[in-house]
Design an enzyme around this catalytic site. Structure first.
Site, PDB file in Angstrom:
ATOM      1  N   ASP A  46      27.355  45.270  45.483  1.00  0.00           N
ATOM      2  CA  ASP A  46      27.970  44.671  46.674  1.00  0.00           C
ATOM      3  C   ASP A  46      27.890  43.145  46.577  1.00  0.00           C
ATOM      4  O   ASP A  46      26.881  42.544  46.910  1.00  0.00           O
ATOM      5  CB  ASP A  46      27.270  45.164  47.940  1.00  0.00           C
ATOM      6  CG  ASP A  46      27.927  44.617  49.209  1.00  0.00           C
ATOM      7  OD1 ASP A  46      28.799  43.723  49.107  1.00  0.00           O
ATOM      8  OD2 ASP A  46      27.573  45.082  50.300  1.00  0.00           O
ATOM      9  N   HIS A  91      26.734  37.330  51.115  1.00  0.00           N
ATOM     10  CA  HIS A  91      25.368  37.567  50.631  1.00  0.00           C
ATOM     11  C   HIS A  91      24.942  36.610  49.523  1.00  0.00           C
ATOM     12  O   HIS A  91      23.743  36.463  49.257  1.00  0.00           O
ATOM     13  CB  HIS A  91      25.236  38.996  50.107  1.00  0.00           C
ATOM     14  CG  HIS A  91      25.552  40.045  51.123  1.00  0.00           C
ATOM     15  ND1 HIS A  91      24.925  40.133  52.340  1.00  0.00           N
ATOM     16  CD2 HIS A  91      26.456  41.057  51.107  1.00  0.00           C
ATOM     17  CE1 HIS A  91      25.427  41.157  53.021  1.00  0.00           C
ATOM     18  NE2 HIS A  91      26.358  41.722  52.304  1.00  0.00           N
ATOM     19  N   ILE A 141      23.124  35.952  54.115  1.00  0.00           N
ATOM     20  CA  ILE A 141      22.266  36.966  54.737  1.00  0.00           C
ATOM     21  C   ILE A 141      22.017  38.091  53.730  1.00  0.00           C
ATOM     22  O   ILE A 141      22.825  38.310  52.823  1.00  0.00           O
ATOM     23  CB  ILE A 141      22.891  37.543  56.030  1.00  0.00           C
ATOM     24  CG1 ILE A 141      24.261  38.175  55.750  1.00  0.00           C
ATOM     25  CG2 ILE A 141      23.006  36.461  57.093  1.00  0.00           C
ATOM     26  CD1 ILE A 141      24.807  38.985  56.915  1.00  0.00           C
ATOM     27  N   GLY A 199      22.296  44.617  54.644  1.00  0.00           N
ATOM     28  CA  GLY A 199      21.617  45.541  55.564  1.00  0.00           C
ATOM     29  C   GLY A 199      20.990  46.716  54.836  1.00  0.00           C
ATOM     30  O   GLY A 199      19.893  47.164  55.169  1.00  0.00           O
TER      31      GLY A 199
END
Lengths: 146, 128
Positions: free
Chosen positions: B30, B35, B50, B53
């Site tokens: 991903d 990110h 960030i 998740g």
């Protein structure tokens, strides 16, 4: 523009992923899980599994392309910049081992709007080479409203 | 180990190092720029990169399963409530809320160093 509910029920082409021993190790190290069943082939060989196994959350690796079938669907046109992963659930049925060939089917279960956001409920089912269900994934994506 | 109702799990703590989103991007596939690209993440209003998740969810997994047989984990679920940034210190806590049908259900919560909720409505079901 809201995500059109006519896409509820859409299924994507199954994705096949062959699980590599070194890929398991790479993933385990990325999440900092040093369980020798994942990273030490000698230890894993002597375990009840007889080989390196994947951590349960490795499901995200072999379902990645199923998820991207949705994200890259040119008809649905999800606004990637507004996309948020809302919720996630996995039900585990069978341990995945190195060299397993995992086939994942996927389907849009629901699309609805709430508080100006679009919710997309997505479901994946992953099977091993013996056609045994190994894990089900229930994914909730949110496309934030403008 | 034997589970008891209301028993709390040993809190699991982890500091998210600066490069963790890059490692996780490589391992998971991903590579969403939010990110790994600080400029991009700022441009879309996130204030900086960030963590994925699902990486935080993997920490929740580690909190409940550390050194247990992975086969015992039957279910895990999570709601992604708050964002995790490099250098954050996360704590996963949990409590056994049900024991039935040979399964212990542990309700879980992940918070950061400011006690903000990161993962809520989370639980794991473990075979006993």
């Amino acid at each position: 523009m809201p995500v059109d509910t006519k896409f509820i029920g859409r299924e994507y082409k199954p994705i096949t992923y062959v699980v590599g021993q070194e890929k398991i190790k790479e993933y385990a190290l990325a999440i900092g899980d040093l369980n020798p069943l994942y990273i030490d082939p000698g230890f894993a060989k002597k375990s009840k599994y007889g080989t390196v196994i994947a951590p349960p959350m490795f499901v995200v690796v072999f379902t990645r392309d199923a998820m991207f079938s949705l994200f890259e669907d040119n008809e649905i046109k999800i606004d990637f910049a507004r996309l948020v992963h809302g919720e996630q659930e996995f039900n585990f049925h069978k341990i995945v081992k190195a060299n397993d060939s995992i086939k994942t089917t996927s389907k849009i279960k629901n699309i609805y709007q709430k508080n100006n956001n679009d919710f997309i409920k997505f479901e994946t089912k992953s099977y091993n080479q013996d056609s045994e269900l190994v894990v089900e994934g229930f994914w909730t994506f949110i496309v934030r409203g403008k | 180990m034997a589970y008891k109702i209301n028993q709390e799990i040993t809190p699991f703590q982890i500091e998210v190092d600066k490069y963790r989103p890059c490692y996780y991007a490589g391992a998971s596939g991903d590579f969403n720029p939010i990110h790994i690209d600080n400029d991009f993440a700022k441009a879309v209003g996130l204030g900086g990169v960030i963590l994925h998740g699902l990486c935080t969810m993997a920490y929740v997994y580690r909190a409940v399963m550390n050194n247990k047989d992975p086969e015992k984990l039957k279910k895990i679920k999570a709601r992604f409530k708050g964002m995790v940034r490099p250098n954050d210190k996360l704590t996963v806590s949990g409590k056994v809320t049900a024991i039935e049908n040979n399964l212990a259900t542990i309700d879980l919560l992940a918070t950061n160093q400011k006690n903000e909720h990161i993962i809520t409505n989370a639980c794991a079901a473990i075979e006993i």
